[in-house]
Design a protein around this motif. Structure first.
Motif, PDB file in Angstrom:
ATOM      1  N   GLU A  66      34.954  20.964  67.324  1.00  0.00           N
ATOM      2  CA  GLU A  66      35.983  21.975  67.552  1.00  0.00           C
ATOM      3  C   GLU A  66      35.905  23.088  66.504  1.00  0.00           C
ATOM      4  N   GLN A  67      35.498  22.743  65.278  1.00  0.00           N
ATOM      5  CA  GLN A  67      35.337  23.758  64.237  1.00  0.00           C
ATOM      6  C   GLN A  67      34.125  24.649  64.521  1.00  0.00           C
ATOM      7  N   ILE A  68      33.078  24.075  65.074  1.00  0.00           N
ATOM      8  CA  ILE A  68      31.913  24.887  65.454  1.00  0.00           C
ATOM      9  C   ILE A  68      32.278  25.829  66.585  1.00  0.00           C
ATOM     10  N   ARG A  69      33.112  25.369  67.497  1.00  0.00           N
ATOM     11  CA  ARG A  69      33.589  26.243  68.579  1.00  0.00           C
ATOM     12  C   ARG A  69      34.340  27.442  68.003  1.00  0.00           C
ATOM     13  N   ARG A  70      35.076  27.247  66.951  1.00  0.00           N
ATOM     14  CA  ARG A  70      35.776  28.368  66.324  1.00  0.00           C
ATOM     15  C   ARG A  70      34.784  29.431  65.855  1.00  0.00           C
ATOM     16  N   LEU A  71      33.677  28.986  65.260  1.00  0.00           N
ATOM     17  CA  LEU A  71      32.650  29.939  64.813  1.00  0.00           C
ATOM     18  C   LEU A  71      32.022  30.664  65.997  1.00  0.00           C
ATOM     19  N   LEU A  72      31.747  29.933  67.055  1.00  0.00           N
ATOM     20  CA  LEU A  72      31.134  30.531  68.231  1.00  0.00           C
ATOM     21  C   LEU A  72      32.056  31.565  68.870  1.00  0.00           C
ATOM     22  N   ASP A  73      33.339  31.267  68.944  1.00  0.00           N
ATOM     23  CA  ASP A  73      34.298  32.182  69.555  1.00  0.00           C
ATOM     24  C   ASP A  73      34.582  33.393  68.674  1.00  0.00           C
ATOM     25  N   ALA A  74      34.503  33.214  67.361  1.00  0.00           N
ATOM     26  CA  ALA A  74      34.887  34.284  66.444  1.00  0.00           C
ATOM     27  C   ALA A  74      33.973  35.496  66.546  1.00  0.00           C
ATOM     28  N   ASP A  75      32.706  35.285  66.857  1.00  0.00           N
ATOM     29  CA  ASP A  75      31.755  36.394  66.944  1.00  0.00           C
ATOM     30  C   ASP A  75      30.662  36.013  67.931  1.00  0.00           C
ATOM     31  N   ARG A  76      30.754  36.512  69.139  1.00  0.00           N
ATOM     32  CA  ARG A  76      29.773  36.162  70.171  1.00  0.00           C
ATOM     33  C   ARG A  76      28.456  36.907  69.986  1.00  0.00           C
ATOM     34  N   ASP A  77      28.371  37.796  69.001  1.00  0.00           N
ATOM     35  CA  ASP A  77      27.154  38.566  68.767  1.00  0.00           C
ATOM     36  C   ASP A  77      26.293  38.009  67.630  1.00  0.00           C
ATOM     37  N   ARG A  78      26.605  36.815  67.164  1.00  0.00           N
ATOM     38  CA  ARG A  78      25.747  36.156  66.178  1.00  0.00           C
ATOM     39  C   ARG A  78      25.387  34.772  66.706  1.00  0.00           C
ATOM     40  N   VAL A  79      24.253  34.281  66.258  1.00  0.00           N
ATOM     41  CA  VAL A  79      23.780  32.971  66.701  1.00  0.00           C
ATOM     42  C   VAL A  79      24.216  31.902  65.702  1.00  0.00           C
ATOM     43  N   VAL A  80      24.710  30.791  66.211  1.00  0.00           N
ATOM     44  CA  VAL A  80      25.009  29.618  65.389  1.00  0.00           C
ATOM     45  C   VAL A  80      23.987  28.552  65.758  1.00  0.00           C
ATOM     46  N   ILE A  81      23.187  28.164  64.778  1.00  0.00           N
ATOM     47  CA  ILE A  81      22.150  27.151  64.991  1.00  0.00           C
ATOM     48  C   ILE A  81      22.660  25.835  64.420  1.00  0.00           C
ATOM     49  N   VAL A  82      22.824  24.838  65.278  1.00  0.00           N
ATOM     50  CA  VAL A  82      23.324  23.533  64.853  1.00  0.00           C
ATOM     51  C   VAL A  82      22.151  22.555  64.836  1.00  0.00           C
ATOM     52  N   LEU A  87      28.410  22.178  75.017  1.00  0.00           N
ATOM     53  CA  LEU A  87      28.895  23.557  74.907  1.00  0.00           C
ATOM     54  C   LEU A  87      27.861  24.588  75.340  1.00  0.00           C
ATOM     55  N   LEU A  88      26.630  24.152  75.586  1.00  0.00           N
ATOM     56  CA  LEU A  88      25.541  25.105  75.780  1.00  0.00           C
ATOM     57  C   LEU A  88      25.730  26.015  76.982  1.00  0.00           C
ATOM     58  N   ASN A  89      26.281  25.523  78.059  1.00  0.00           N
ATOM     59  CA  ASN A  89      26.450  26.355  79.252  1.00  0.00           C
ATOM     60  C   ASN A  89      27.641  27.305  79.144  1.00  0.00           C
ATOM     61  N   ARG A  90      28.400  27.185  78.068  1.00  0.00           N
ATOM     62  CA  ARG A  90      29.534  28.078  77.850  1.00  0.00           C
ATOM     63  C   ARG A  90      29.228  29.158  76.814  1.00  0.00           C
ATOM     64  N   TYR A  91      28.352  28.844  75.851  1.00  0.00           N
ATOM     65  CA  TYR A  91      28.091  29.774  74.756  1.00  0.00           C
ATOM     66  C   TYR A  91      26.620  30.188  74.730  1.00  0.00           C
ATOM     67  N   MET A 109      17.634  23.513  72.242  1.00  0.00           N
ATOM     68  CA  MET A 109      18.331  23.667  73.513  1.00  0.00           C
ATOM     69  C   MET A 109      19.295  24.834  73.384  1.00  0.00           C
ATOM     70  N   GLY A 110      19.283  25.696  74.390  1.00  0.00           N
ATOM     71  CA  GLY A 110      20.145  26.870  74.360  1.00  0.00           C
ATOM     72  C   GLY A 110      20.060  27.609  75.669  1.00  0.00           C
ATOM     73  N   CYS A 111      20.628  28.800  75.719  1.00  0.00           N
ATOM     74  CA  CYS A 111      20.533  29.604  76.925  1.00  0.00           C
ATOM     75  C   CYS A 111      19.083  30.061  77.102  1.00  0.00           C
ATOM     76  N   PRO A 112      18.668  30.393  78.317  1.00  0.00           N
ATOM     77  CA  PRO A 112      17.272  30.777  78.541  1.00  0.00           C
ATOM     78  C   PRO A 112      16.796  31.925  77.664  1.00  0.00           C
ATOM     79  N   GLU A 113      17.691  32.845  77.337  1.00  0.00           N
ATOM     80  CA  GLU A 113      17.282  33.989  76.518  1.00  0.00           C
ATOM     81  C   GLU A 113      16.943  33.566  75.092  1.00  0.00           C
TER      82      GLU A 113
END
Length: 354
Positions: free
Chosen positions: A164-180, A195-199, A223-227
């Motif tokens: 849930e804390q990682i989701r906060r980072l993902l939502d806070a800025d959709r223009d940066r990549v978070v690598i887990v 979460l991959l199909n959402r972010y 694993m991530g979006c195709p782009e």
């Protein structure tokens, strides 16, 4: 060093792998390897017929392995990229998502290779201290505009950051990549894969080295979006199109398909971890809560590397880092039940309990 080495290369501080000494037979609890052999299907997959094909290049697309990873994780093949260990995949991520305009952020106590890659590629790194209890505060990363690299569970401490804390980072800025970096997630942690199909700004990196019992095969995947996956493949095909050998592709696919063996081995590690932690705490150790196949522990009876040195003299290797904040801690890989009992027997003997 030769007289030909560049100034840039001289400035690099290489990563230091765990010891692999050959002077005697050791119980190796220092490099987070699995104590178990690969899944039975792996041996069958790496057959003589396949060995006889080593005169031919491997599949640069690694299609069989990619499809196996995608199927197991409920993804499409275009959402998966495979590499020569997760180290190569993470290296490609540093190169793909960081540069002159975008740096990288990661904790001060974490996987040591992150600093190495940042220096290797000339990337500005923001190193953010963990809290006193060795947890991550995502608020420290909220305003960082570059790529964020988080080992979860943390590669050095075993402590997990809630998804849930990682989701906060993902939502806070959709223009940066978070690598887990989920090298150790299979030992009780919660994965970010759902979460991959959402972010489209999330990249999850895993490995076959720990929970898949294939450290020697050198296999990892993202694993991530195709782009994002296309970005990583751009790095791969600019570096080494044939990055995984024929036999490792087959071994990895067979391992990924054997869910029962995977569950059996990871459950055994979790059971051995619980028993080891309970006994170490009884012996006066402080042990951080771990969701990995290792524990991070200290004892007032063994400060500053003393336990590492005494165990090594008695044929057992653990990992000790002579660095600020963690100088009194030991990272102990969870091995087989027999290996852990031998470790505990030695510690009891050191403490005069035997």
């Amino acid at each position: 060093m030769s007289r030909f080495i560049s100034k840039e290369a001289v400035r690099l501080k290489p990563y230091t792998p765990g010891e692999q000494p050959a002077d005697m037979q050791y119980i190796k609890l220092n490099t987070n390897e699995s104590p178990f052999p690969p899944a039975p299907g792996v041996v069958k997959a790496v057959s003589r017929a396949e060995i006889m094909k080593l005169n031919l290049y491997s599949d640069p697309a690694c299609a069989q392995l990619v499809e196996a990873v995608a199927k197991r994780n409920g993804l499409r093949p275009e959402q998966v990229m495979t590499g020569n260990g997760s180290d190569e995949v993470l290296s490609f991520a540093f190169r793909a998502f960081c540069g002159e305009e975008k740096g990288a952020a990661f904790p001060d106590v974490t996987y040591g290779f992150y600093k190495v890659w940042a220096a290797y590629y000339g990337i500005e790194a923001k190193i953010i201290p963990l809290k006193d209890d060795f947890t991550i505060d995502v608020n420290d990363y909220m305003d960082f505009p570059g790529a964020i690299f988080l080992a979860n569970p943390n590669a050095l401490t075993g402590v997990e950051l809630p998804v849930e804390q990682i989701r906060r980072l993902l939502d806070a800025d959709r223009d940066r990549v978070v690598i887990v970096d989920e090298a150790y997630v299979d030992f009780g942690g919660e994965s970010c894969v759902p979460l991959l199909n959402r972010y489209d700004n999330l990249l999850v990196v895993q490995t076959f080295s720990k929970s898949r019992d294939l450290a020697g095969a050198r296999l990892g995947f993202a694993m991530g979006c195709p782009e994002l996956i296309a970005d990583l493949n751009r790095m791969k095909f600019s570096f080494n199109p044939y990055n995984i050998n024929r036999l490792s592709i087959l071994a990895g696919a067979a391992s990924m398909a054997d869910e029962a063996y995977f569950q059996k081995c990871t459950a055994a590690i979790q059971e051995n971890r619980a028993r080891t932690v309970a006994e170490l705490e009884r012996l006066g150790f402080s042990v951080l809560p771990s969701k990995a196949n290792f524990i991070f522990a200290k004892s007032p009876d063994f400060p500053g590397g003393e336990l590492y040195r005494r165990l090594k003299q008695n044929g057992i290797l653990v990992r000790w880092f002579d660095e600020p904040r963690i100088r009194d801690y030991y990272r102990i890989t969870i091995g087989s039940a027999e290996q852990m009992e031998r470790l505990l027997e030695e510690i009891r003997r050191f403490l005069g309990e035997v």
